[in-house]
Design an enzyme around this catalytic site. Sequence first.
Site, mmCIF file in Angstrom:
data_model
loop_
_atom_site.group_PDB
_atom_site.id
_atom_site.type_symbol
_atom_site.label_atom_id
_atom_site.label_comp_id
_atom_site.label_asym_id
_atom_site.label_seq_id
_atom_site.Cartn_x
_atom_site.Cartn_y
_atom_site.Cartn_z
ATOM 1 N N TRP A 1 0.798 -1.129 -0.154
ATOM 2 C CA TRP A 1 0.062 -0.109 0.002
ATOM 3 C C TRP A 1 0.850 1.072 -0.042
ATOM 4 O O TRP A 1 0.687 2.336 -0.855
ATOM 5 C CB TRP A 1 -1.153 0.147 1.327
ATOM 6 N N ASP B 1 -1.484 6.945 6.205
ATOM 7 C CA ASP B 1 -2.525 5.918 6.094
ATOM 8 C C ASP B 1 -2.728 4.967 7.070
ATOM 9 O O ASP B 1 -1.851 4.115 7.273
ATOM 10 C CB ASP B 1 -2.106 5.049 4.540
ATOM 11 N N LYS C 1 -11.606 -1.850 7.048
ATOM 12 C CA LYS C 1 -10.973 -2.935 7.754
ATOM 13 C C LYS C 1 -11.314 -2.664 9.437
ATOM 14 O O LYS C 1 -11.164 -3.791 9.812
ATOM 15 C CB LYS C 1 -9.285 -2.267 7.863
HETATM 16 C C1 LIG Z 1 -6.999 -1.866 2.369
HETATM 17 C C2 LIG Z 1 -5.931 -0.648 2.297
HETATM 18 C C3 LIG Z 1 -5.922 0.020 1.281
HETATM 19 C C4 LIG Z 1 -6.971 0.148 0.023
HETATM 20 O O1 LIG Z 1 -8.187 0.724 0.446
HETATM 21 P P1 LIG Z 1 -9.204 0.678 -0.521
HETATM 22 O O2 LIG Z 1 -10.412 1.722 0.304
HETATM 23 O O3 LIG Z 1 -9.475 -0.499 -1.276
HETATM 24 O O4 LIG Z 1 -8.621 1.569 -1.684
HETATM 25 C C5 LIG Z 1 -4.822 1.093 1.384
HETATM 26 N N1 LIG Z 1 -4.055 1.287 2.291
HETATM 27 C C6 LIG Z 1 -4.189 0.145 3.359
HETATM 28 C C7 LIG Z 1 -3.144 0.357 4.611
HETATM 29 C C8 LIG Z 1 -5.142 -0.940 3.158
HETATM 30 O O5 LIG Z 1 -5.188 -1.822 4.339
#
Ligand SMILES: *Cc1c(COP(=O)(O)O)cnc(C)c1O
Length: 360
Positions: free
Chosen positions: A101, A171, A195
């Site tokens: 990511w 993030d 998540k």
């Molecule tokens: C799942 C995830 C993403 C991607 O998320 P989307 O909503 O599918 O774009 C980005 N960063 C992290 C840390 C993730 O776990």
Amino acid sequence: MGRVYNFSAGPAVLPEEVLKEAADEMLDYKGTGMSVMEMSHRSKAFDDIIKDAEKDIRDLMGIPDNYKVLFLQGGASQQFSAVPMNLMKNKKAAYIVTGQWAKKAYQEAQRYGDAVAVASSADKTFSYIPDCSDLDIPEDADYVYICENNTIYGTKYKELPNTKGHTLVADVSSCFLSEPIDVTKYGVIYGGVQKNVGPAGVVIAIIREDLITDDVLEGTPTMLKWKTQADADSLYNTPPCYGIYICGKVFKWIKKMGGLEAMKAHNEKKAKILYDFLDESKLFKGTVEPKDRSLMNVPFVTGDAELDKKFVAEAKAAGFENLKGHRTVGGMRASIYNAMPIEGVEKLVEFMKRFEAENA
Ligand SMILES: *Cc1c(COP(=O)(O)O)cnc(C)c1O
């Protein structure tokens, strides 16, 4: 069939209480005679929902008044573009690459300016967090970017990087609301909610006000300009109303559970049960440097791909779902987010012990 123990990395398990409440309110939300899915985003009922949600997340995280809370769409991945578009005044940024990511965000930023990878753990399949105490960060970098919890590889920063005075952007998709954090250490905190917080379709971005300006990269779409969303209190266009409503319920559930300190204790307890077993097991082993282990995502292997496959299949048959590791890593991964009960982890470990005995 009843509910399974769902170890999915995302979309992931939500508190059963929240799902039941939503079910009860499905046809008639608080006497409105309609579902939240059916009501105007400009209605009084929805206004209360989004305002309440914002108030509750502010309380939970201790978000200072000089930060905006935005409820956005497009997934965490859309912020991979929005971050450079809104912040790259000098067209330069420092990225710490600790997994897929972070790498995707880094690659996306390269489309808009000079994104520099100042550290990486790619040399050991992202199984650790690099030392970030004295990085070579360009003077004129607009920000330093991290992925705080690496969902796929199961690592987590235990200490934030020394940004040397630069704005920190994080993030936090897979560690959102899993423990207390000091919001003032960040310029931008954002995460997809699927998540740990709610249903896919909502991204929450917590942004320090001075970073929300009209001075964005040329060509930035109106919808990706944070100021558009901030000026409209996340109601520039129709927001993901139902998702925000569920997030609001999850915030209330976390408050009821005792807030983020209690969540942290609950998550540490669960993670310890699993890591302690992995450390003593002769068959299974964790893949992450112990000091950098995530409380949320726990990858492990047997060392034999066929046996891994057998484990995942037998676990599924026994009611433990989604234990297969990410397609890029193989092996197994148990995601044990806030809503995973302790019994889920205890029973998984019992099952692993049995599997180990049978396959010794
Ligand atoms: C799942 C995830 C993403 C991607 O998320 P989307 O909503 O599918 O774009 C980005 N960063 C992290 C840390 C993730 O776990």
